[in-house]
Design a protein around this motif. Structure first.
Motif, PDB file in Angstrom:
ATOM      1  N   GLU A  16       0.491  -1.310   0.005  1.00 20.07           N
ATOM      2  CA  GLU A  16       0.132   0.353  -0.299  1.00 20.07           C
ATOM      3  C   GLU A  16       0.964   1.652   0.212  1.00 20.07           C
ATOM      4  N   GLU A  17       1.838   1.337   0.992  1.00 20.15           N
ATOM      5  CA  GLU A  17       2.774   2.287   1.038  1.00 20.15           C
ATOM      6  C   GLU A  17       3.256   2.594  -0.293  1.00 20.15           C
ATOM      7  N   ARG A  20       0.697   4.258  -2.678  1.00 13.48           N
ATOM      8  CA  ARG A  20       0.677   5.284  -2.697  1.00 13.48           C
ATOM      9  C   ARG A  20       1.152   6.261  -2.506  1.00 13.48           C
ATOM     10  N   ARG A  23       1.202   6.564  -6.906  1.00 10.08           N
ATOM     11  CA  ARG A  23      -0.219   7.010  -7.142  1.00 10.08           C
ATOM     12  C   ARG A  23       0.595   9.310  -7.034  1.00 10.08           C
ATOM     13  N   LYS A  24       1.420   9.303  -5.981  1.00 11.92           N
ATOM     14  CA  LYS A  24       1.890  10.597  -5.650  1.00 11.92           C
ATOM     15  C   LYS A  24       2.368  11.090  -7.360  1.00 11.92           C
ATOM     16  N   LEU A  42      -6.182  -0.202  -4.629  1.00 11.41           N
ATOM     17  CA  LEU A  42      -5.506   0.343  -3.416  1.00 11.41           C
ATOM     18  C   LEU A  42      -7.174  -0.373  -2.808  1.00 11.41           C
TER      19      LEU A  42
END
Length: 77
Positions: A16-17, A20, A23-24, A42
Motif C-alpha cells: 500500500e505504501e 501511494r 499514485r503521487k 488500493l
C-alpha cells in the motif's frame, strides 16, 4: 477466492505504501489512466486486508458430534 495468510499483513502494508508513492508520481506526471488503476488496486488491497483481519480471529468451527437417529424417526430429506 484468493486468501491471504495473516502473516502477510505487514507485506500488504508495504504494498500500500508503494502504491501511494506511485499514485503521487502519477498525479505529478498527470497520468490519468495510471491514477485510476492505482486507485482500483488500493481499493482491492484494502478490502483484502480487512477480509484477512476478519478471518484472522476466527478459528475452527465446532460442529458438535452427530447424534444417532432413533429407529422410529423418519429420515428427513
Amino acid at each position: 477466492m484468493l486468501s491471504v495468510n495473516p502473516k502477510m499483513l505487514p507485506r500488504l502494508d508495504e504494498i500500500e505504501e508503494d502504491l501511494r508513492a506511485r499514485r503521487k508520481r502519477a498525479i505529478a506526471e498527470t497520468w490519468q489512466g495510471e491514477i485510476e488503476g492505482i486507485d482500483l488496486s488500493l481499493i482491492f488491497l484494502r478490502s483484502k486486508r480487512e477480509q484477512t483481519r476478519r478471518f484472522q480471529g476466527s478459528g475452527p468451527v465446532d460442529l458438535g458430534f452427530p447424534h444417532p437417529r432413533h429407529p422410529s424417526q423418519p429420515i428427513s430429506r
